[in-house]
Design an enzyme around this catalytic site. Structure first.
Site, short mmCIF file in Angstrom:
data_model
loop_
_atom_site.label_atom_id
_atom_site.label_comp_id
_atom_site.label_asym_id
_atom_site.label_seq_id
_atom_site.Cartn_x
_atom_site.Cartn_y
_atom_site.Cartn_z
N ASP A 53 0.86 -1.18 0.00
CA ASP A 53 0.00 0.00 0.00
C ASP A 53 0.90 1.24 0.00
O ASP A 53 2.11 1.14 0.11
CB ASP A 53 -0.87 -0.01 1.26
CG ASP A 53 -2.06 0.93 1.15
OD1 ASP A 53 -2.14 1.67 0.17
OD2 ASP A 53 -2.89 0.91 2.05
N ASP A 70 4.64 9.97 -4.60
CA ASP A 70 4.09 10.37 -3.30
C ASP A 70 3.86 9.17 -2.38
O ASP A 70 2.85 9.09 -1.69
CB ASP A 70 2.74 11.08 -3.46
CG ASP A 70 2.79 12.26 -4.40
OD1 ASP A 70 3.90 12.81 -4.59
OD2 ASP A 70 1.75 12.64 -4.95
#
Ligand code: NAG
Ligand code: NAG
Ligand code: NAG
Ligand code: NAG
Length: 289
Positions: A132, A153
């Site tokens: 994740d 990011d």
């Protein structure tokens, strides 16, 4: 995740330790050792308590104040996990064989594989991998000897965190961090200390997601191409303080009224940055050594 123009890439976060404490601190778990273990395995026939991590967490009561180990046996656990109870030590077997994954990271509107809520004061993950993005949203966090990889990011949020001795693997052209500090008074920031950045492509160390974004790379070795300007203002603003010395890469928006001295910068790399009572604060009260 809720932000415009953000694209998330796949992240493989392998944690050795991740320690979180909410900023309102002073929630202690007693004693400084594990009270009992809840065993989780998704293999049929295993002598365990629950077949999913979430069921194990749900079985813990809300006002819990003793350390409970959720022991996750080897395997790929396909589930979305929300940690919303205090004093949990989530422990896998090893980084390579206990993996939690839930295929939501490509969707901007869904929640992530693994979410540690504010109510989960004092949370530790050890010897386990998550696939994740790390949403380092809020609170104080200590990442130790973690292996983190991703492209765009992939470490984002408004946490106040130290990433100590971590390996960051950049998977292609992109941005490592997106820090979201929004005001001068806030003390949040991402501090990478004594780590190693490897990978391929050309990457920015970060881009500003908030008007006062702060990220610092200290004593970090770079074994991948970092774009010369280092940082991107993204859509937030222009005024970037970018400081580069032999040991610091430092990125701070709206740095006023003066530049930081090396000594001030150094204070970010002390454990007191995330644990004001260090060395006898919350970091010393975890049930691990
Ligand atoms: C947890 O379950 C595994 C698999 O059944 C078993 O081998 C192990 O002994 C159990 N550990 C604990 C602490 O209950
Ligand atoms: C877990 O399962 C073991 C073996 O059945 C049992 O002795 C233990 O009480 C259970 N623990 C919890 C927390 O449910
Ligand atoms: C998120 O987006 C997907 C694909 O666009 C959609 O199927 C799903 O219903 C959305 N989920 C939520 C919670 O809005
Ligand atoms: C901060 O340092 C930079 C680079 O050395 C310099 O250009 C700038 O004028 C300094 N700003 C202040 C407010 O001292």
């Amino acid at each position: 995740m809720s932000s415009q123009s953000r694209s998330f890439s796949m992240l493989h976060l392998a944690l050795l330790f991740l320690i979180c404490l909410d900023i309102v601190a002073a929630y202690d778990c007693y004693p400084r050792k594990v009270a009992y273990t809840i065993n989780v395995s998704n293999l049929p026939g295993a002598a365990i308590n629950y077949t999913t991590v979430q069921a194990a967490i749900n079985s813990i009561h809300e006002g819990n104040n003793q350390w409970i180990r959720v022991l996750v046996q080897p395997g790929v656990h396909m589930e979305q996990v929300v940690v919303d109870k205090p004093c949990i030590l989530l422990e896998g077997h090893s980084l390579s064989d206990t993996i939690i994954v839930f295929d939501s990271h490509q969707q901007l509107n869904t929640s992530q594989t693994f979410y540690v809520k504010k109510a989960a004061k004092n949370f530790i993950a050890k010897s386990i991998s998550f696939k994740d993005t790390i949403w380092d949203l809020s609170g104080h966090h200590y990442f130790f000897e973690c292996h983190i990889e991703g492209q765009v990011d992939f470490i984002c949020g408004n946490g106040q965190s130290i990433y100590q001795n971590c390996i960051i693997n950049v998977l292609g052209n992109g941005y490592i961090t997106a820090q979201k500090r929004e005001a001068e008074e806030e003390t949040t920031g991402f501090v990478f200390n004594k780590g190693l950045v490897i990978g391929q492509g050309s990457t920015y160390l970060g881009r500003a997601w908030g008007s006062h974004s702060c990220a610092i790379f200290h004593s970090t070795s770079f074994n991948t191409f970092i774009v010369p300007q280092g940082w991107s203002a993204w859509f937030i603003g222009q005024k970037i303080a970018f400081f580069q010395s032999q040991t610091f890469f430092f990125f701070f928006f709206y740095l006023t009224p003066k530049n930081m001295t090396i000594q001030e910068l150094q204070s970010f790399t002390q454990l007191s940055y995330i644990d004001s009572e260090s060395p006898r604060g919350w970091l010393s009260r975890q049930p691990i050594d």
